[in-house]
Design a protein around this motif. Structure first.
Motif, PDB file in Angstrom:
ATOM      1  N   LYS A 106       7.062   5.739   3.832  1.00  0.00           N
ATOM      2  CA  LYS A 106       7.183   5.697   2.370  1.00  0.00           C
ATOM      3  C   LYS A 106       8.656   5.664   1.960  1.00  0.00           C
ATOM      4  O   LYS A 106       9.072   4.865   1.119  1.00  0.00           O
ATOM      5  N   GLU A 126       1.883   3.583  -3.767  1.00  0.00           N
ATOM      6  CA  GLU A 126       2.425   4.895  -3.425  1.00  0.00           C
ATOM      7  C   GLU A 126       3.310   4.817  -2.177  1.00  0.00           C
ATOM      8  O   GLU A 126       4.315   5.528  -2.067  1.00  0.00           O
ATOM      9  N   MET A 127       2.949   3.938  -1.238  1.00  0.00           N
ATOM     10  CA  MET A 127       3.708   3.799   0.007  1.00  0.00           C
ATOM     11  C   MET A 127       4.945   2.916  -0.147  1.00  0.00           C
ATOM     12  O   MET A 127       5.699   2.718   0.804  1.00  0.00           O
ATOM     13  N   ASN A 128       5.148   2.377  -1.342  1.00  0.00           N
ATOM     14  CA  ASN A 128       6.356   1.598  -1.674  1.00  0.00           C
ATOM     15  C   ASN A 128       6.458   0.254  -0.951  1.00  0.00           C
ATOM     16  O   ASN A 128       7.555  -0.315  -0.847  1.00  0.00           O
ATOM     17  N   ASN A 172       5.262   9.961   5.409  1.00  0.00           N
ATOM     18  CA  ASN A 172       6.387  10.203   4.495  1.00  0.00           C
ATOM     19  C   ASN A 172       7.595   9.364   4.887  1.00  0.00           C
ATOM     20  O   ASN A 172       8.329   8.854   4.025  1.00  0.00           O
TER      21      ASN A 172
END
Length: 635
Positions: free
Chosen positions: A512, A188-190, A509
């Motif tokens: 990410k 999810e955090m890439n 965010n």
């Protein structure tokens, strides 16, 4: 008293390779192995103990009595003791009881090649074998592209014991639980890769895993070996590489460990000036001994072979390279040429890297090396040590020192941020913001920043924005991505509740999206180790504390313009020179409201003017947010 049955997994060729230090898969021979002899199932044991006069396998199966199962010493002078014990199998708990020729000293040792160890504080080895069926064929086929030096490479550094705890039960998450929660989070955090602080078995939690006793066994704190393989498999399923911290620099002197193994200095150097690490109160391997080189290189190969690891981050390389590392005058002896370099360790490192890349050309070895030792990440044929990458410790120290300063004083210190570009391409550098920077009173990253809460987090966002647009690969320690406010506690858990607050959610965010930008934009990774991938627009505007530069990819159309305002004073109608005329489209703004920025300086398309600035024919005027980075590319 019984002798174990005569049987061997070693051929004469194996023995010759071992003696020469060139056998790199010793784990297939040493240790305990489930086999069948003359139709009888049992376990074969082999251990290296050249100073022993007798070696027994002791365990639950013989009530830990020394005389029940003696191993046989080989006739060939290899110092290997071996034997087959019938009717004992997987899960059998054992140690080696070794009587030495040295004053009849007796030691009880865990198996150096054990595939599994008892849960600490217990210290025995376990007979272990698993038939895990890997499901990562697609990843393994394509990982050369994912691990390439021109690929995005952003690493999330994790200490498995403290990333997240099972709160209700007050316990660690298991490998299986981590395969769900941690894998999904890193995806999810890439991040492109995850790095585990040492997962090899270790006895003492406050060592964080850097004092190993079970070099071939994933720690039993979180589960079984096949469950750790499942965790790696799940990362690969999500397209995420797995790096392992590897510690060939030193080992603890625990009674059951490698120290004084057979009543002699077998694994450690016998000269205390080369064999004892004063800072860590630990022992140093004898890199000049062939069998030790084979042991360590086999261990590196083991994790890549058996556990499908995608790379090794090698700990404390500087301590290996120099004989005078952390030693006063008179506490070390120069090498044969009168220098301070540890020639045996240097040769070992080169052999290790050569062996790793020969067998696994699609992985990376990464050196944690803090000195100016030359060519750490250059090929061996070019006089280098052969690592794929090296931590850029100078960048880390200079950058954190700069960000700790009040913005009003930063104009006097801008060279601390720009200096790294003077040497950024001398090595294949990784930019690390690691666990070492958030312990022992150094404070959490966000707490290093000056100002009120908003300014602290704006500075943190700026730090990450600079990091991700600076040449080199990236590493960020767990918790830093959301602005953990307390120092790292190895015995606790990250403060996940902080994500209920806007400043922390905004930081998360931002990381990410920076990972996403780094992966998406070729200019940020294709030439990350080449001077061709970076060009200053203006690094000399000290008075305004503004920097601007271009990141370049293979194609000019991919180039990105980066501008950083390093003070809380907005800069309106600020002009920078451009490489050519055209329209600029915004690709990133760290002041966006989703990052908890002001949102008052929205990026918009801008068209260049034919006006000379920064010695360039074309330029543009724009508004810079406070403590913010904005990035553009040509439409």
């Amino acid at each position: 008293m019984t002798k174990t049955k005569a049987h061997s997994l070693f051929t004469e060729f194996d023995i010759n390779l071992f003696k020469a230090g060139k056998h790199y898969r010793l784990y297939e021979k040493f240790g305990s192995h489930l086999i069948t002899v003359d139709g009888v199932e049992g376990t074969y044991f082999a251990v290296w103990a050249p100073s022993a006069k007798s070696v027994s396998v002791i365990g639950d199966f013989n009530f830990w009595l020394e005389g029940e199962h003696h191993l046989n010493v080989r006739w060939d002078g290899s110092g290997i003791w071996e034997g087959f014990i019938p009717n004992i199998g997987k899960g059998t708990v054992y140690k080696y009881k070794i009587r030495s020729t040295n004053n009849d000293i007796t030691t009880e040792k865990a198996d150096p090649f054990a595939r599994r160890c008892e849960h600490p504080p217990k210290t025995a080895s376990e007979v272990w074998e698993d038939d895990y069926a890997w499901n990562d064929k697609k990843w393994m086929k394509n990982r050369k592209k994912n691990n390439a030096l021109d690929a995005p490479f952003s690493v999330y550094e994790v200490h498995l014991g403290s990333w997240k705890k099972q709160v209700e039960e007050g316990r660690f998450l298991s490998y299986h639980e981590l395969a769900e929660e941690l894998v999904n989070y890193v995806s999810e955090m890439n991040f492109t890769h995850v790095e585990f602080m040492p997962i090899m078995e270790f006895p003492y939690d406050p060592s964080w895993g850097y004092q190993l006793t079970g070099y071939f066994a994933p720690t039993s704190r979180f589960g079984y070996p096949d469950e750790f393989k499942y965790l790696v498999d799940k990362f690969h399923e999500k397209g995420i590489g797995v790096l392992l911290d590897w510690v060939p620099s030193h080992f603890p002197s625990d009674d059951h460990g490698l120290g004084f193994f057979d009543g002699s200095h077998l694994y450690e150097h016998p000269d205390r000036r080369k064999g004892y690490h004063q800072d860590w109160k630990s022992l140093i391997f004898n890199y000049g001994r062939n069998e030790i080189k084979a042991f360590l290189i086999s261990n590196a190969i083991f994790w890549l072979d058996q556990y499908h690891a995608d790379g090794l981050r090698v700990d404390a390389v500087a301590s290996m390279l120099f004989l005078d590392y952390s030693r006063e005058e008179g506490e070390w002896e120069p090498n044969e040429f009168g220098g301070r370099e540890n020639l045996d360790a240097i040769n070992f490192i080169k052999e290790m890297n050569a062996a790793v890349y020969e067998s696994f050309p699609d992985v990376q070895t990464i050196a944690e090396e803090s000195t100016s030792f030359p060519k750490v990440s250059k090929p061996i044929y070019d006089g280098g040590l052969g690592f794929g990458m090296k931590w850029m410790m100078g960048w880390m120290h200079d950058t954190l020192d700069y960000f700790a300063k009040e913005p009003i004083y930063r104009k006097h210190h801008q060279n601390e941020l720009t200096f790294s570009l003077n040497y950024a391409f001398t090595e294949n550098f990784m930019l690390p913001l690691s666990h070492d920077e958030v312990v022992y009173g150094k404070k959490a990253l966000v707490d290093k920043m000056p100002g009120d809460e908003w300014q602290k987090f704006a500075n943190l966002r700026m730090l990450y924005s600079l990091m991700y647009t600076h040449p080199g690969t990236k590493l960020l320690f767990q918790g830093a991505e959301f602005g953990q406010t307390s120092e790292w506690d190895f015995d606790g858990s990250l403060d996940w509740h902080l994500l209920d607050y806007g400043v922390h959610k905004g930081a998360q965010n931002l990381v990410k999206d920076l990972n996403k930008l780094y992966k998406k934009e070729p200019a940020l990774h294709e030439k990350q180790f080449s001077h061709e991938g970076f060009e200053w627009i203006d690094h000399g505007d000290h008075e305004n504390s503004v920097m601007s530069y271009i990141r370049k990819g293979e194609n000019e159309k991919d180039n990105i313009i980066v501008i950083l305002n390093l003070t809380p004073v907005p800069r309106e109608n600020y002009r920078i020179g451009l490489p050519k005329k055209g329209t600029l489209t915004p690709v990133f703004n760290s002041d966006d409201t989703k990052y908890n920025g002001t949102g008052n300086f929205k990026s918009k398309k801008l068209t260049s003017e034919k006006k000379v600035w920064n010695n360039r024919e074309h330029s543009i005027e724009l508004n810079l947010p406070p403590l913010g980075m904005i990035a553009y590319k040509y439409k």
